[in-house]
Design a protein around this motif. Structure first.
Motif, short mmCIF file in Angstrom:
data_model
loop_
_atom_site.label_atom_id
_atom_site.label_comp_id
_atom_site.label_asym_id
_atom_site.label_seq_id
_atom_site.Cartn_x
_atom_site.Cartn_y
_atom_site.Cartn_z
N THR A 1 1.19 -1.25 0.02
CA THR A 1 0.37 0.67 0.28
C THR A 1 1.19 1.04 -0.14
O THR A 1 2.46 0.96 0.76
CB THR A 1 -1.11 0.14 1.03
OG1 THR A 1 0.22 0.49 2.22
CG2 THR A 1 -1.57 -1.34 1.75
N VAL A 2 0.35 2.53 -0.88
CA VAL A 2 1.52 3.60 -0.73
C VAL A 2 0.07 4.34 -0.83
O VAL A 2 -0.76 4.65 -1.02
CB VAL A 2 2.04 3.21 -2.41
CG1 VAL A 2 0.98 3.47 -3.45
CG2 VAL A 2 3.04 4.88 -1.91
N HIS A 3 0.57 6.14 -0.03
CA HIS A 3 -0.31 7.08 -0.74
C HIS A 3 -1.10 7.32 -1.32
O HIS A 3 0.14 7.73 -2.51
CB HIS A 3 0.64 8.59 0.18
CG HIS A 3 -0.09 9.37 0.62
ND1 HIS A 3 -0.90 10.65 -0.32
CD2 HIS A 3 -0.82 9.59 1.88
CE1 HIS A 3 -2.21 10.80 0.26
NE2 HIS A 3 -1.74 10.66 1.66
N ALA A 4 -2.15 7.08 -1.72
CA ALA A 4 -2.79 7.53 -3.41
C ALA A 4 -2.74 8.82 -3.29
O ALA A 4 -3.24 8.40 -4.54
CB ALA A 4 -4.47 6.98 -2.48
N GLY A 5 -2.97 9.51 -2.94
CA GLY A 5 -2.68 11.32 -3.60
C GLY A 5 -1.31 10.88 -3.64
O GLY A 5 -1.33 12.25 -4.99
N THR A 6 -0.48 10.68 -3.62
CA THR A 6 1.09 11.49 -4.06
C THR A 6 1.32 10.56 -5.21
O THR A 6 1.91 10.93 -6.16
CB THR A 6 1.69 10.79 -2.72
OG1 THR A 6 2.15 11.60 -1.34
CG2 THR A 6 2.76 10.74 -3.48
N LEU A 7 0.75 9.12 -5.22
CA LEU A 7 0.79 8.64 -6.79
C LEU A 7 -0.36 8.75 -7.45
O LEU A 7 0.01 9.04 -8.58
CB LEU A 7 0.43 6.71 -6.01
CG LEU A 7 0.59 6.15 -7.15
CD1 LEU A 7 2.55 6.03 -7.37
CD2 LEU A 7 0.47 4.21 -6.64
N ALA A 8 -0.74 9.23 -7.47
CA ALA A 8 -1.86 9.81 -8.31
C ALA A 8 -1.38 11.07 -8.82
O ALA A 8 -1.03 11.81 -9.83
CB ALA A 8 -3.51 10.31 -7.85
N LYS A 9 -0.97 11.90 -7.64
CA LYS A 9 -0.39 13.32 -8.71
C LYS A 9 1.33 13.44 -9.37
O LYS A 9 1.51 13.68 -10.53
CB LYS A 9 0.27 13.68 -7.26
CG LYS A 9 -1.27 15.17 -6.25
CD LYS A 9 -0.37 16.03 -5.16
CE LYS A 9 -1.58 16.00 -4.51
NZ LYS A 9 -0.65 16.69 -3.05
N ILE A 10 1.61 11.91 -8.64
CA ILE A 10 2.76 11.41 -9.66
C ILE A 10 2.57 11.69 -11.25
O ILE A 10 3.11 11.74 -11.79
CB ILE A 10 4.13 10.69 -8.62
CG1 ILE A 10 4.86 11.18 -7.82
CG2 ILE A 10 5.05 10.21 -9.99
CD1 ILE A 10 4.98 9.69 -6.80
N ALA A 11 1.57 10.50 -10.99
CA ALA A 11 1.14 9.98 -12.07
C ALA A 11 0.95 10.86 -13.32
O ALA A 11 0.93 11.01 -14.34
CB ALA A 11 0.24 8.98 -12.04
N ASP A 12 -0.12 11.67 -12.30
CA ASP A 12 -0.81 13.50 -12.83
C ASP A 12 -0.04 13.81 -14.08
O ASP A 12 0.04 14.76 -15.08
CB ASP A 12 -1.51 14.03 -12.01
CG ASP A 12 -3.04 13.28 -11.96
OD1 ASP A 12 -3.12 12.72 -12.29
OD2 ASP A 12 -3.55 13.92 -10.95
#
Length: 378
Positions: free
Chosen positions: A80-91
């Motif tokens: 599990t990893v912080h969803a918001g941080t990973l999403a910001k990177i992907a964006d």
């Protein structure tokens, strides 16, 4: 793909294209808790097999799961990893980027091009799974129909926590239709679609507002059939590669049909865009305390007026067709405009009984979407 470094734990990794990672995180991201005292609930669970990545998020009341196909060369893992941080990177990655995610010593390294990020992880074993349910009803419905019905009524849900049973959309089977309803006690919205095969056994369920919002977003990105499963305590939606399961509100929705007028003394027909524009203009002088707009209706015209002690008055007259005696009535202007925004006809109609009775608005007689608004004293 597994690599072993001397004196270090095994590195497990997989690769995925940036658009697929971004889309998968977007589908579960709205479920994940943004503010919580439980760090694990801010994380997304990543379950990796050689051929698939499954992204899961939860707030303990609802669960989202998205399947993404991989190329068959991934190392199995669960993290599990912080969803918001990973999403910001992907964006912020480009569509052509190939992303490598590697797990070593509890850290997740995300690499794309010349970018590299190292993120902390939490154990996957403690991540809450969606509870197993024995479903009472299962049916399919086109995504466009379900999305339209929910969008039509969701604006009327209540935000009053003391009336928690109004904090969602009622979905139920009645009179050979699948019906959707929401109310906050001041306005009511009801939508009707044809009853899908298998939906006759659907129990009355109240889908929470947060789930409705997430669901309508998912449905807006999908074309095809949606599988719906429901029981008295939960509901699940299978939308392509995404599954959304949620607890329903444990309460009794009021008998809203009693509020919908079936008889009237006057029928109003008016051009919707003309009415909306007029309300927007006269309410320029409204204040936060005074939102009422007064409608004085006669045979061929409506006189709209707003009066505010702080900002003055606004008046306008628009044409209409009116079948009753002259009538003066007041509405909350915001409620009236929200109803107009969910109607589609060029000319809409409303039925009136008296200045204090509920008013029914619709595109036309027999329209599947019906709206009721209670008057205000003016």
């Amino acid at each position: 793909m597994t690599k072993k470094a001397s004196g270090a734990s095994a590195t497990r990794s997989f690769e995925i294209d940036a658009p697929s990672l971004r889309a998968g995180l977007k589908d579960v991201g709205d479920i994940v808790e943004k503010r919580t005292t439980i760090p694990l609930l801010s994380n997304v669970l990543m379950t990796v097999s050689p051929t698939a990545l499954v992204l899961s998020g939860t707030d303990l009341d609802s669960w989202g799961e998205r399947h993404v196909t991989l190329d068959g060369d991934a190392d199995p893992m669960r993290i599990t990893v912080h969803a918001g941080t990973l999403a910001k990177i992907a964006d912020k990655l480009t569509a052509s980027d190939r992303v490598r995610l590697a797990l070593t010593d509890g850290k997740l390294t995300v690499s794309a091009g010349r970018s590299r990020f190292t993120l902390p992880t939490l154990p996957a074993d403690d991540f809450p799974n969606a509870p197993d349910k024995a479903w009472d009803s299962e049916f399919e419905i086109p995504a466009i129909n379900l999305g339209a019905a929910l969008s039509t009524v969701a604006f009327a849900t209540s935000t009053d926590e003391t009336r928690y049973y109004l904090g969602g959309v009622l979905v139920h089977a009645q009179h050979g239709d699948l019906r959707f309803a929401a109310t906050d006690g001041h306005r009511l919205a009801r939508g009707i679609v044809a009853l899908p095969d298998g939906a006759a056994t659907l129990p009355d369920i109240i889908v929470p507002s947060k789930v409705v919002k997430v669901l309508t977003t998912l449905l807006g990105r999908y074309e095809g059939q949606v599988t719906v499963r429901a029981c008295s305590s939960a509901v699940a939606f299978e939308i392509g590669e995404t599954t959304l399961q949620a607890k329903v509100i444990d309460g009794t929705f009021p008998d809203y049909a009693r509020v919908i007028p079936t008889q009237y003394d006057g029928l109003l027909k008016v051009d919707r865009e003309t009415l909306v524009a007029a309300v927007n203009r006269v309410t320029t002088v409204s204040s936060d305390k005074v939102r009422a707009v007064k409608l004085s209706i006669r045979h061929d015209a409506i006189a709209l007026s707003v009066s505010s002690p702080e900002h003055g008055t606004g008046d306008e007259e628009i044409p209409c067709e009116w079948s009753g005696s002259p009538l003066t009535i007041g509405f909350n202007s915001r409620y009236l405009l929200e109803i107009m925004a969910h109607m589609t006809a060029i000319e809409v109609e409303a039925t009136f009984t008296d200045p204090k009775g509920p008013v029914l608005w619709r595109d036309r007689e027999g329209s599947p979407a019906t709206f009721v608004i209670m008057p205000m004293q003016v």
